[in-house]
Every structure is written in structure tokens, then in C-alpha cells.
Design an enzyme around this catalytic site. Sequence first.
Site, PDB file in Angstrom:
ATOM      1  N   GLY A   1      -5.558  -7.557  15.042  1.00  0.00           N
ATOM      2  CA  GLY A   1      -5.003  -7.192  13.560  1.00  0.00           C
ATOM      3  C   GLY A   1      -5.730  -5.684  13.937  1.00  0.00           C
TER       4      GLY A   1
ATOM      5  N   LYS B   1     -13.704  -4.659  -1.671  1.00  0.00           N
ATOM      6  CA  LYS B   1     -13.162  -5.141  -2.817  1.00  0.00           C
ATOM      7  C   LYS B   1     -14.390  -6.529  -3.036  1.00  0.00           C
ATOM      8  CE  LYS B   1      -8.619  -4.652  -1.923  1.00  0.00           C
ATOM      9  NZ  LYS B   1      -8.978  -3.450  -1.409  1.00  0.00           N
TER      10      LYS B   1
ATOM     11  N   ILE C   1     -16.788  -8.629   9.484  1.00  0.00           N
ATOM     12  CA  ILE C   1     -16.165  -7.159   9.244  1.00  0.00           C
ATOM     13  C   ILE C   1     -15.839  -7.803   7.342  1.00  0.00           C
ATOM     14  CG2 ILE C   1     -13.603  -5.552   9.173  1.00  0.00           C
ATOM     15  CD1 ILE C   1     -14.294  -5.994  11.903  1.00  0.00           C
ATOM     16  N   SER C   2     -15.927  -7.022   6.355  1.00  0.00           N
ATOM     17  CA  SER C   2     -15.963  -7.333   5.175  1.00  0.00           C
ATOM     18  C   SER C   2     -15.071  -6.382   4.155  1.00  0.00           C
ATOM     19  CB  SER C   2     -17.028  -7.800   3.992  1.00  0.00           C
ATOM     20  OG  SER C   2     -17.347  -8.058   2.717  1.00  0.00           O
TER      21      SER C   2
ATOM     22  N   VAL D   1      -7.175   0.832   4.401  1.00  0.00           N
ATOM     23  CA  VAL D   1      -7.619   2.124   5.881  1.00  0.00           C
ATOM     24  C   VAL D   1      -6.266   2.070   6.464  1.00  0.00           C
ATOM     25  CG1 VAL D   1      -8.175   0.968   8.836  1.00  0.00           C
ATOM     26  CG2 VAL D   1      -9.052  -0.273   7.436  1.00  0.00           C
ATOM     27  N   LEU D   2      -6.028   3.701   6.601  1.00  0.00           N
ATOM     28  CA  LEU D   2      -5.122   4.347   6.707  1.00  0.00           C
ATOM     29  C   LEU D   2      -3.475   3.730   8.110  1.00  0.00           C
ATOM     30  CD1 LEU D   2      -6.334   8.076   5.697  1.00  0.00           C
ATOM     31  CD2 LEU D   2      -4.593   6.657   4.058  1.00  0.00           C
TER      32      LEU D   2
ATOM     33  N   GLU E   1      -5.627  -6.804  -9.053  1.00  0.00           N
ATOM     34  CA  GLU E   1      -6.125  -5.727  -8.411  1.00  0.00           C
ATOM     35  C   GLU E   1      -7.100  -5.109  -9.258  1.00  0.00           C
ATOM     36  OE1 GLU E   1      -2.817  -3.397  -5.284  1.00  0.00           O
ATOM     37  OE2 GLU E   1      -1.879  -3.646  -7.537  1.00  0.00           O
TER      38      GLU E   1
END
Length: 329
Positions: free
Chosen positions: A10, A128, A124-125, A168-169, A260
Site C-alpha cells: 500500500g 478518523k 498505523i491508525s 496523506v498527500l 464524512e
Amino acid sequence: KTVLITGAGGSIGSEVVRQICHFHPKKLILLGRGENSIFSIQQELLRTWPEIEQVALIGDVRDRARVREIFAAQRPQVVFHAAAHKHVPLKEESPHQAVLNNIFGTQNVAETALEFGVERMVNISSDKAVNPTSVMGTSKRIAEMIVTHCGQQAKKGQAFVSVRFGNVLGSRGSVVPTFMRQIRDGGPVTVTHPEMTRYFMTIPEASRLVLQAGALAQNGRIYVLDMGEPVKIMDLARDVISLSGAKDVDIAFSGIRPGEKLYEELLTAAEGTSRSQHNDILVARSEKPDSEWLQQNLERLWQVSQVGDALKLRLTLKEMVPESLITLV
């Protein structure tokens, strides 16, 4: 060290792999469900770091027997758990998959790491997970609880931690690549709401701080990356259009999608933070879950997840994370 990375194909997992290579590990174990993405990062490492021993394995973290088989054979000392479902609207439509992957996949990895005496596990959280409004966010909050709980059972020399950060861009499916594709197609660039904001980091920046948090590794902690100031998605869209040199590309508002938020938070109201030794990493003062309560509720959640009743599943998630604002439909 022998280092295992789940979700190694990923966006974040593969960058964690690249960053680890700079520290010359004894061995890298690349674990993922998608064979194409695992093949891709495997081939990249063969080209760029041929001296590092690696093994690429296909497996699903939801498959406890497969996870245990890998730990028994490879004996990792350090685990970075990046495997997760992350797309909020998709998980609203398929809530059982978020539960099975993000919650029970994390439980499989964390409990197996505990069993095999792993020195460090870094989960890794996501931001959200804080006051979640979505199934995805709620699933990540429960995953944090599981990792903290394993930390409570850890032996001396073991540490189980979670790391929260925002968007994350450039990651797959994220907003900037979507904007670029829309610009290439002639527009419009779609923004959900004119006031929507998000925290952003680059993939290398986020991955470096994940490694740094792993090095700090105070057992049971939830680390929060300092994301700076939130960015208006509307401003980001204008900047991407301008920097691309595109002319006459309109911005259209598509509306907030299921699950969202208008803005994200990095902490719950009850948590607060303290500074770590690292300027860009905070420590959330989170409550430790009661062991019996957690085990009982995970068992109940597992039973519900096997039935296929989406409403009952959402109700169970809400009961486990009372601050969750997921829709009960």
C-alpha cells in the site's frame, strides 16, 4: 532486526518499507493481500536494495492461521501494521469488511505478535478514529484499543503502540491524484463542501514519523503526529488547478458523502496530549480498556459480523465506542 510490514504494497506500507531500508535491517518480510502491489515493492527492492534480504508473502491479516504460520516461520522482531481498509464511503456500504479487516485483522496481528515475543509492534491508525462519524473511523478506534490492550499484557522488552495521523498527500485514492485526474479530463474538480478541512502530510513525512514513533515505543501509548494546521480542501483544489497550468477548469461541490466529517480531529475531548522526546510527535492521554469488557465485546462483535445485519453491526460498534456518531441505518 527482522521486520514485518503488513499491507506492504500500500501507499504507506511501501513507503515504510523504503524508509526501513536506510537502516539496513537483517531481513524484511513484505506481507500483503494484493499480489500485484506486493510484487511491485518486491521488484523495487531487488533493484534499489539488492543487499537486503527480503521475503514477499501473500496473505490476509483476517486469516489468523496464515498470520500465525508467517510469525512461526519468519520470527519477526519488529512489526509495522499498515494493512487496513481506509476509504470512508466504501466502508459505509460494506461495514462488515471494515470490521473484519481493521478490527479482527489487527487483533490477529497484535495477539500473534504478543504470543511470539515481538519486541515492537506499531499500529498505523488515523485521525478518523477520533470522535468517529464513520464505520471506518470507529473500526480504527477499536483497533487502537486492541493494540493498547496487548500492550497491557506485554512482557518486559515488548512495546505495542499506535500512531495517528491525517490524510496523506498522493496516497492511492486520495484527493490530489483525484484532482489531477479531473483536471486532465477537463474538469470540473469536485470538492465536497466549501468549508471542509483536512490535515495533510506527504507519504515520506508520515512514514518517517511512524518509524520514529516505533523507536520511542513507550508501551501502550497512542502517538499523535503533529500535522500542523488543517487545510481547506477548496484552497487545495484552487492551488492544484493553478500549479497544473490548467485554464477554465471549474470547481463543483458534490456534497458531504456518508460517514464524512466537515473537519477532522486528532484527539478526543477527554484525551489531551503530552509532548514526546520528538518535536513532531505527541502522546495522547487515552484510557486503557478493561480486559474483560474488551474481550466480551469483541466476541459479541465477531458474532454480529458473521450474521450480515448491518444495523445490528453499527449498533454494536456504537456501544463499543459511545462517542461514535455513525449513522444507524
